[in-house]
Write a protein that holds these residues in place. Structure first.
Motif, PDB file in Angstrom:
ATOM      1  N   GLN A  13       0.671  -1.179  -0.010  1.00 41.27           N
ATOM      2  CA  GLN A  13       0.031   0.029   0.197  1.00 41.27           C
ATOM      3  C   GLN A  13       0.960   1.363  -0.084  1.00 41.27           C
ATOM      4  O   GLN A  13       0.465   2.327  -0.715  1.00 41.27           O
ATOM      5  CB  GLN A  13      -0.956   0.031   1.253  1.00 41.27           C
ATOM      6  CG  GLN A  13      -1.856   1.215   1.304  1.00 41.27           C
ATOM      7  CD  GLN A  13      -3.007   1.418   0.223  1.00 41.27           C
ATOM      8  OE1 GLN A  13      -3.149   0.395  -0.451  1.00 41.27           O
ATOM      9  NE2 GLN A  13      -3.191   2.304  -0.171  1.00 41.27           N
ATOM     10  N   GLN A  14       1.990   1.101   0.790  1.00 42.80           N
ATOM     11  CA  GLN A  14       2.825   2.371   0.798  1.00 42.80           C
ATOM     12  C   GLN A  14       3.226   2.745  -0.466  1.00 42.80           C
ATOM     13  O   GLN A  14       3.562   4.014  -0.986  1.00 42.80           O
ATOM     14  CB  GLN A  14       4.026   2.155   1.700  1.00 42.80           C
ATOM     15  CG  GLN A  14       5.098   0.933   1.277  1.00 42.80           C
ATOM     16  CD  GLN A  14       6.126   1.146   2.463  1.00 42.80           C
ATOM     17  OE1 GLN A  14       6.037  -0.023   3.215  1.00 42.80           O
ATOM     18  NE2 GLN A  14       7.171   1.902   2.558  1.00 42.80           N
ATOM     19  N   TYR A  15       3.830   1.744  -1.344  1.00 38.71           N
ATOM     20  CA  TYR A  15       4.132   2.067  -2.937  1.00 38.71           C
ATOM     21  C   TYR A  15       3.242   2.504  -3.757  1.00 38.71           C
ATOM     22  O   TYR A  15       3.316   3.497  -4.395  1.00 38.71           O
ATOM     23  CB  TYR A  15       5.010   0.487  -3.219  1.00 38.71           C
ATOM     24  CG  TYR A  15       5.901   0.134  -2.413  1.00 38.71           C
ATOM     25  CD1 TYR A  15       7.110   0.888  -2.364  1.00 38.71           C
ATOM     26  CD2 TYR A  15       5.908  -1.253  -1.712  1.00 38.71           C
ATOM     27  CE1 TYR A  15       8.332   0.246  -1.375  1.00 38.71           C
ATOM     28  CE2 TYR A  15       6.693  -1.688  -0.824  1.00 38.71           C
ATOM     29  CZ  TYR A  15       7.798  -0.800  -0.877  1.00 38.71           C
ATOM     30  OH  TYR A  15       8.766  -1.361   0.016  1.00 38.71           O
ATOM     31  N   ILE A  21       2.248  15.347  -3.208  1.00 34.25           N
ATOM     32  CA  ILE A  21       3.459  15.405  -2.177  1.00 34.25           C
ATOM     33  C   ILE A  21       2.948  14.736  -0.690  1.00 34.25           C
ATOM     34  O   ILE A  21       3.433  13.932  -0.119  1.00 34.25           O
ATOM     35  CB  ILE A  21       3.991  16.926  -1.579  1.00 34.25           C
ATOM     36  CG1 ILE A  21       4.647  17.339  -3.082  1.00 34.25           C
ATOM     37  CG2 ILE A  21       4.846  16.957  -0.577  1.00 34.25           C
ATOM     38  CD1 ILE A  21       4.972  18.756  -2.823  1.00 34.25           C
ATOM     39  N   ILE A  22       1.749  15.057  -0.445  1.00 31.43           N
ATOM     40  CA  ILE A  22       0.915  14.405   0.639  1.00 31.43           C
ATOM     41  C   ILE A  22       0.832  12.842   0.441  1.00 31.43           C
ATOM     42  O   ILE A  22       1.375  12.082   1.411  1.00 31.43           O
ATOM     43  CB  ILE A  22      -0.592  14.725   1.031  1.00 31.43           C
ATOM     44  CG1 ILE A  22      -0.254  16.343   1.524  1.00 31.43           C
ATOM     45  CG2 ILE A  22      -1.150  13.997   1.939  1.00 31.43           C
ATOM     46  CD1 ILE A  22      -1.626  17.112   1.642  1.00 31.43           C
ATOM     47  N   PHE A  23       0.676  12.333  -0.448  1.00 31.47           N
ATOM     48  CA  PHE A  23       0.468  11.000  -0.871  1.00 31.47           C
ATOM     49  C   PHE A  23       1.822  10.337  -0.752  1.00 31.47           C
ATOM     50  O   PHE A  23       2.112   9.249  -0.392  1.00 31.47           O
ATOM     51  CB  PHE A  23      -0.148  10.507  -1.991  1.00 31.47           C
ATOM     52  CG  PHE A  23      -1.712  10.511  -2.128  1.00 31.47           C
ATOM     53  CD1 PHE A  23      -2.287   9.538  -1.351  1.00 31.47           C
ATOM     54  CD2 PHE A  23      -2.632  11.250  -2.755  1.00 31.47           C
ATOM     55  CE1 PHE A  23      -3.596   9.543  -1.243  1.00 31.47           C
ATOM     56  CE2 PHE A  23      -3.735  11.384  -2.587  1.00 31.47           C
ATOM     57  CZ  PHE A  23      -4.290  10.536  -1.913  1.00 31.47           C
ATOM     58  N   GLY A  83       3.155   7.313   1.924  1.00 29.31           N
ATOM     59  CA  GLY A  83       3.763   6.503   1.615  1.00 29.31           C
ATOM     60  C   GLY A  83       5.129   6.097   2.076  1.00 29.31           C
ATOM     61  O   GLY A  83       5.587   5.030   2.481  1.00 29.31           O
ATOM     62  N   LEU A  84       5.966   6.959   2.344  1.00 28.41           N
ATOM     63  CA  LEU A  84       7.247   7.077   3.102  1.00 28.41           C
ATOM     64  C   LEU A  84       7.142   6.562   4.509  1.00 28.41           C
ATOM     65  O   LEU A  84       8.479   6.126   4.898  1.00 28.41           O
ATOM     66  CB  LEU A  84       7.954   8.573   2.883  1.00 28.41           C
ATOM     67  CG  LEU A  84       8.344   8.707   1.434  1.00 28.41           C
ATOM     68  CD1 LEU A  84       9.066  10.111   1.154  1.00 28.41           C
ATOM     69  CD2 LEU A  84       9.349   7.492   0.744  1.00 28.41           C
ATOM     70  N   SER A 140       2.036  11.175   7.777  1.00 29.41           N
ATOM     71  CA  SER A 140       2.865  10.074   7.508  1.00 29.41           C
ATOM     72  C   SER A 140       3.113   9.554   8.684  1.00 29.41           C
ATOM     73  O   SER A 140       4.227   9.543   8.943  1.00 29.41           O
ATOM     74  CB  SER A 140       4.179  10.671   6.782  1.00 29.41           C
ATOM     75  OG  SER A 140       4.729   9.665   6.257  1.00 29.41           O
ATOM     76  N   PRO A 141       2.329   8.544   9.117  1.00 25.57           N
ATOM     77  CA  PRO A 141       2.569   7.658  10.381  1.00 25.57           C
ATOM     78  C   PRO A 141       3.624   6.690  10.435  1.00 25.57           C
ATOM     79  O   PRO A 141       3.934   6.350   9.065  1.00 25.57           O
ATOM     80  CB  PRO A 141       1.122   7.046  10.649  1.00 25.57           C
ATOM     81  CG  PRO A 141       0.594   6.962   9.148  1.00 25.57           C
ATOM     82  CD  PRO A 141       0.995   8.270   8.646  1.00 25.57           C
ATOM     83  N   PRO A 142       4.719   6.426  11.206  1.00 23.33           N
ATOM     84  CA  PRO A 142       5.779   5.602  10.925  1.00 23.33           C
ATOM     85  C   PRO A 142       5.042   4.141  10.692  1.00 23.33           C
ATOM     86  O   PRO A 142       3.881   3.712  10.984  1.00 23.33           O
ATOM     87  CB  PRO A 142       6.134   5.518  12.537  1.00 23.33           C
ATOM     88  CG  PRO A 142       5.299   5.977  13.411  1.00 23.33           C
ATOM     89  CD  PRO A 142       4.388   6.945  12.574  1.00 23.33           C
ATOM     90  N   LYS A 143       5.985   3.146  10.285  1.00 25.29           N
ATOM     91  CA  LYS A 143       5.842   1.895   9.692  1.00 25.29           C
ATOM     92  C   LYS A 143       5.019   1.035  10.942  1.00 25.29           C
ATOM     93  O   LYS A 143       4.500   0.464  10.788  1.00 25.29           O
ATOM     94  CB  LYS A 143       6.861   1.155   8.993  1.00 25.29           C
ATOM     95  CG  LYS A 143       6.483  -0.076   8.279  1.00 25.29           C
ATOM     96  CD  LYS A 143       7.617  -0.430   7.301  1.00 25.29           C
ATOM     97  CE  LYS A 143       7.212  -1.476   6.678  1.00 25.29           C
ATOM     98  NZ  LYS A 143       8.328  -2.198   5.844  1.00 25.29           N
TER      99      LYS A 143
END
Length: 242
Positions: free
Chosen positions: A76-78, A207-209, A213-214, A222-225
């Motif tokens: 999903q992140q990619y 940029i938000i998307f 994903g990062l 952008s929550p941590p993994k």
């Protein structure tokens, strides 16, 4: 973050209003609604708009299936990064237009059929024809709709994709509804101002998307993994309870 995505969907629709008038205005002006019957006048206008939003929602759901598949596979992140890059490309390469179909014969054939049926239903005056005119209108090539569909892939699933595009469609509703009622009422200067703002907003959404994903740990953006893994484990635990 999810609420933020839908806020962006609504804003995207609102900002694209004048663009929609330029692209779909000729169809809206051709509806020939009868002003002497106010109830019928407003009802058929509403049904036409509902038809467009229905198509956007269905397309969003279809692409949501793609996004959900990648989500299940752990990619999903990619998908989010890809959607963000695609949105940025639409801003940086506006001349390309990302035309739907290209050299794909089956898509070109589909578009020809859509235009044929569109011409047929525009000539009719009943409520069903007005709704179907809107449904077919939603399939016509439009760069703004393409951008929204690209974003809907990263929304997270079928329902999320449908909701994203439905909210986008509702954002386009005010301009298009008034256009049918009042004709081409927006001046060239107003259109130019909105057109200049729109690419910046689209770039911001891209940029938000990408940041999403990062997974770099920006609160609400952008929550941590690690946080995502905990959330998935909690959802998995809930699904096992009866």
């Amino acid at each position: 973050m999810e609420i933020g995505i839908y806020v962006y969907a609504l804003t995207l629709g609102l900002l694209s209003g004048t663009h929609c008038i330029g692209m779909c205005g000729p169809i809206a002006f051709s509806l020939g609604l009868e002003a002497n019957n106010k109830v019928k006048y407003y009802t058929q206008n509403f049904l036409y708009q509902l038809g467009r939003i229905s198509t956007y929602s269905i397309l969003g759901g279809i692409l949501g299936i793609v996004g959900k598949s990648f989500n299940i596979a752990g990619y999903q992140q990619y998908v989010s990064i890809f959607a963000g890059i695609l949105l940025l490309l639409m801003v940086l390469l506006p001349g390309k237009n990302f035309e739907l179909g290209g050299n794909l014969k089956f898509l070109n054939h589909f578009m020809i059929k859509v235009k044929m049926f569109l011409g047929k239903y525009i000539q009719k005056k009943d409520n069903t024809s007005r709704y179907l005119t809107g449904v077919l209108n939603g399939f016509l090539p439009c760069g703004v709709v393409y951008a929204s569909l690209a974003a809907s892939i990263a929304a997270g699933g079928i329902i999320q994709g449908m909701l994203f595009m439905a909210i986008f469609g509702m954002g386009t509703f005010p301009f298009m509804f008034i256009t049918v009622l009042a004709g081409n009422f927006i001046g060239i200067k107003a259109k130019t101002k909105v057109t200049k703002v729109f690419p910046y907003f689209l770039a911001l959404l891209g940029i938000i998307f990408i940041l999403r994903g990062l997974e770099i740990g920006i609160p609400y953006l952008s929550p941590p993994k690690k946080a995502l893994k905990i959330e998935k484990m909690e959802n998995k635990g809930k699904s096992c309870c009866h």
